[in-house]
Motif scaffolding. Sequence first.
Motif, PDB file in Angstrom:
ATOM      1  N   ASP A   1       0.841  -1.189   0.000  1.00  0.00           N
ATOM      2  CA  ASP A   1       0.000   0.000   0.000  1.00  0.00           C
ATOM      3  C   ASP A   1       0.885   1.251   0.000  1.00  0.00           C
ATOM      4  O   ASP A   1       1.889   1.317   0.718  1.00  0.00           O
ATOM      5  N   ALA A   2       0.515   2.235  -0.796  1.00  0.00           N
ATOM      6  CA  ALA A   2       1.324   3.456  -0.905  1.00  0.00           C
ATOM      7  C   ALA A   2       1.421   4.212   0.412  1.00  0.00           C
ATOM      8  O   ALA A   2       2.361   4.995   0.617  1.00  0.00           O
ATOM      9  N   ARG A   3       0.483   3.984   1.338  1.00  0.00           N
ATOM     10  CA  ARG A   3       0.503   4.685   2.622  1.00  0.00           C
ATOM     11  C   ARG A   3       1.390   3.997   3.653  1.00  0.00           C
ATOM     12  O   ARG A   3       1.601   4.535   4.745  1.00  0.00           O
ATOM     13  N   THR A   4       1.907   2.822   3.330  1.00  0.00           N
ATOM     14  CA  THR A   4       2.758   2.080   4.259  1.00  0.00           C
ATOM     15  C   THR A   4       4.186   2.601   4.203  1.00  0.00           C
ATOM     16  O   THR A   4       4.804   2.672   3.139  1.00  0.00           O
ATOM     17  N   ASP A   5       4.703   2.950   5.379  1.00  0.00           N
ATOM     18  CA  ASP A   5       6.096   3.384   5.526  1.00  0.00           C
ATOM     19  C   ASP A   5       6.780   2.343   6.400  1.00  0.00           C
ATOM     20  O   ASP A   5       6.647   2.361   7.624  1.00  0.00           O
ATOM     21  N   LEU A   6       7.483   1.397   5.785  1.00  0.00           N
ATOM     22  CA  LEU A   6       8.092   0.280   6.499  1.00  0.00           C
ATOM     23  C   LEU A   6       9.513   0.629   6.919  1.00  0.00           C
ATOM     24  O   LEU A   6      10.337   1.020   6.089  1.00  0.00           O
ATOM     25  N   VAL A   7       9.776   0.470   8.212  1.00  0.00           N
ATOM     26  CA  VAL A   7      11.100   0.725   8.774  1.00  0.00           C
ATOM     27  C   VAL A   7      11.591  -0.567   9.423  1.00  0.00           C
ATOM     28  O   VAL A   7      10.912  -1.106  10.314  1.00  0.00           O
ATOM     29  N   ILE A   8      12.737  -1.064   9.006  1.00  0.00           N
ATOM     30  CA  ILE A   8      13.346  -2.220   9.658  1.00  0.00           C
ATOM     31  C   ILE A   8      14.292  -1.688  10.724  1.00  0.00           C
ATOM     32  O   ILE A   8      15.324  -1.073  10.415  1.00  0.00           O
ATOM     33  N   GLY A   9      13.924  -1.884  11.966  1.00  0.00           N
ATOM     34  CA  GLY A   9      14.727  -1.334  13.051  1.00  0.00           C
ATOM     35  C   GLY A   9      14.097  -1.617  14.400  1.00  0.00           C
ATOM     36  O   GLY A   9      13.099  -2.324  14.510  1.00  0.00           O
ATOM     37  N   ASP A  10      14.683  -1.035  15.409  1.00  0.00           N
ATOM     38  CA  ASP A  10      14.274  -1.242  16.794  1.00  0.00           C
ATOM     39  C   ASP A  10      13.212  -0.214  17.167  1.00  0.00           C
ATOM     40  O   ASP A  10      13.458   0.993  17.128  1.00  0.00           O
ATOM     41  N   GLY A  11      12.015  -0.691  17.533  1.00  0.00           N
ATOM     42  CA  GLY A  11      10.947   0.218  17.917  1.00  0.00           C
ATOM     43  C   GLY A  11      11.291   1.057  19.123  1.00  0.00           C
ATOM     44  O   GLY A  11      10.848   2.204  19.241  1.00  0.00           O
ATOM     45  N   LEU A  12      12.079   0.501  20.028  1.00  0.00           N
ATOM     46  CA  LEU A  12      12.514   1.250  21.213  1.00  0.00           C
ATOM     47  C   LEU A  12      13.313   2.478  20.801  1.00  0.00           C
ATOM     48  O   LEU A  12      13.078   3.582  21.297  1.00  0.00           O
ATOM     49  N   ASP A  13      14.253   2.289  19.886  1.00  0.00           N
ATOM     50  CA  ASP A  13      15.063   3.403  19.412  1.00  0.00           C
ATOM     51  C   ASP A  13      14.226   4.391  18.609  1.00  0.00           C
ATOM     52  O   ASP A  13      14.455   5.607  18.673  1.00  0.00           O
ATOM     53  N   TYR A  14      13.261   3.866  17.864  1.00  0.00           N
ATOM     54  CA  TYR A  14      12.464   4.737  17.007  1.00  0.00           C
ATOM     55  C   TYR A  14      11.685   5.762  17.829  1.00  0.00           C
ATOM     56  O   TYR A  14      11.717   6.963  17.534  1.00  0.00           O
ATOM     57  N   VAL A  15      10.977   5.312  18.856  1.00  0.00           N
ATOM     58  CA  VAL A  15      10.184   6.265  19.636  1.00  0.00           C
ATOM     59  C   VAL A  15      11.072   7.154  20.500  1.00  0.00           C
ATOM     60  O   VAL A  15      10.651   8.231  20.930  1.00  0.00           O
ATOM     61  N   ALA A  16      12.292   6.709  20.768  1.00  0.00           N
ATOM     62  CA  ALA A  16      13.208   7.529  21.565  1.00  0.00           C
ATOM     63  C   ALA A  16      13.795   8.679  20.755  1.00  0.00           C
ATOM     64  O   ALA A  16      14.209   9.697  21.329  1.00  0.00           O
ATOM     65  N   THR A  17      13.807   8.565  19.429  1.00  0.00           N
ATOM     66  CA  THR A  17      14.503   9.547  18.604  1.00  0.00           C
ATOM     67  C   THR A  17      13.631  10.239  17.564  1.00  0.00           C
ATOM     68  O   THR A  17      14.009  11.290  17.049  1.00  0.00           O
ATOM     69  N   SER A  18      12.479   9.680  17.232  1.00  0.00           N
ATOM     70  CA  SER A  18      11.665  10.236  16.158  1.00  0.00           C
ATOM     71  C   SER A  18      11.135  11.621  16.516  1.00  0.00           C
ATOM     72  O   SER A  18      10.750  11.883  17.663  1.00  0.00           O
ATOM     73  N   GLN A  19      11.067  12.472  15.522  1.00  0.00           N
ATOM     74  CA  GLN A  19      10.486  13.803  15.689  1.00  0.00           C
ATOM     75  C   GLN A  19       9.049  13.860  15.186  1.00  0.00           C
ATOM     76  O   GLN A  19       8.411  14.913  15.278  1.00  0.00           O
TER      77      GLN A  19
ATOM     78  N   CYS B   1       6.754   6.687  23.965  1.00  0.00           N
ATOM     79  CA  CYS B   1       5.529   6.628  23.162  1.00  0.00           C
ATOM     80  C   CYS B   1       4.690   7.871  23.395  1.00  0.00           C
ATOM     81  O   CYS B   1       4.155   8.465  22.446  1.00  0.00           O
ATOM     82  N   LYS B   2       4.578   8.268  24.656  1.00  0.00           N
ATOM     83  CA  LYS B   2       3.807   9.474  24.984  1.00  0.00           C
ATOM     84  C   LYS B   2       4.389  10.692  24.248  1.00  0.00           C
ATOM     85  O   LYS B   2       3.645  11.516  23.696  1.00  0.00           O
ATOM     86  N   ARG B   3       5.703  10.799  24.204  1.00  0.00           N
ATOM     87  CA  ARG B   3       6.343  11.930  23.528  1.00  0.00           C
ATOM     88  C   ARG B   3       6.019  11.943  22.044  1.00  0.00           C
ATOM     89  O   ARG B   3       5.931  13.019  21.424  1.00  0.00           O
ATOM     90  N   CYS B   4       5.820  10.757  21.454  1.00  0.00           N
ATOM     91  CA  CYS B   4       5.575  10.656  20.016  1.00  0.00           C
ATOM     92  C   CYS B   4       4.096  10.765  19.645  1.00  0.00           C
ATOM     93  O   CYS B   4       3.756  10.673  18.463  1.00  0.00           O
ATOM     94  N   LEU B   5       3.233  10.923  20.626  1.00  0.00           N
ATOM     95  CA  LEU B   5       1.813  11.043  20.350  1.00  0.00           C
ATOM     96  C   LEU B   5       1.379  12.499  20.269  1.00  0.00           C
ATOM     97  O   LEU B   5       1.918  13.368  20.960  1.00  0.00           O
ATOM     98  N   LYS B   6       0.373  12.753  19.463  1.00  0.00           N
ATOM     99  CA  LYS B   6      -0.304  14.035  19.490  1.00  0.00           C
ATOM    100  C   LYS B   6      -1.072  14.158  20.814  1.00  0.00           C
ATOM    101  O   LYS B   6      -1.288  13.152  21.502  1.00  0.00           O
ATOM    102  N   PRO B   7      -1.499  15.368  21.197  1.00  0.00           N
ATOM    103  CA  PRO B   7      -2.112  15.562  22.513  1.00  0.00           C
ATOM    104  C   PRO B   7      -3.287  14.634  22.823  1.00  0.00           C
ATOM    105  O   PRO B   7      -3.476  14.230  23.973  1.00  0.00           O
TER     106      PRO B   7
END
Length: 281
Positions: A128-146, A175-181
């Motif tokens: 699906d064109a809306r799928t953004d697949l990342v191969i990596g550690d979910g722990l690191d992803y939520v710790a660093t994603s903007q 996870c809380k940091r990466c969520l909208k309000p």
Amino acid sequence: MRRFDETLHRGYRQSFDIQSVLFEDKTEHQHLLIFETPELGRVMTLDGIVQVTERDEFVYHEMMAHVPLFALAAPKEVLIIGGGDGGVLREALRHRGLERVTMVELDRTVIDLSREYMPAISAGAFDDARTDLVIGDGLDYVATSQRRFDVIIVDSTDPIGPGEVLFTEKFYADCKRCLKPSGIVATQNGVPFFQPDEVTHTYRRMGRAFAAPGFYVIAMPTYVGGFMTLGWGCDEPERADTPLETLTARFRDAGLTMRYYTPELHRAAFALPQYVRDLMV
């Protein structure tokens, strides 16, 4: 006929007749086995624990995806951590209003083999064109994603091995940091009758990050031992108490057909058995 015995808890196990083994090997992260059964179709296990079966996967995947998504008026961005079989991704993408679903999976082999041997579970979702697949550690992803998401769905293994870090206080805070309000996080949280500590630990740890932590329950045949709990974290208590009229309207407007989820069941899933409520301390 060969059998697969899954030792679930001390002195308790379930057994599967194996018609044929389709794949078995040690990936970079875990032991992976896929086999054919007479009653449940194809089954995938990781490190000796059943992850998904073709026959009952719809229960788990529908409730993991649609409960948080229908609790919001117009979600646009979803993050899935884990879920390499693609079932949660499939269900999330059924919401036409979603602009992007990002999926972070640690083990690429799980995705590749699920697509090869159990393609009906993902049903083309990875293409699906809306799928953004990342191969990596979910722990690191939520710790660093903007980036910020409306919903985060954590489709993890139990808190042993690679999945253990996804049940920590730091992870929930990230996870809380990466969520909208108004965002929601939903997590896999085990069978409370046999895994009571998981409920208590998650409730305490998630409660340090979210104003309204909680759980909802599903009846999943192959995750035996009674109800299964799914964790729920957000800052707005009303999200777990969305009026039936609102859910019914959103469900109708989505134009979806389900095998397990209904608006009525959505609300009822938050009505917890007393033994589960007693663990939320």
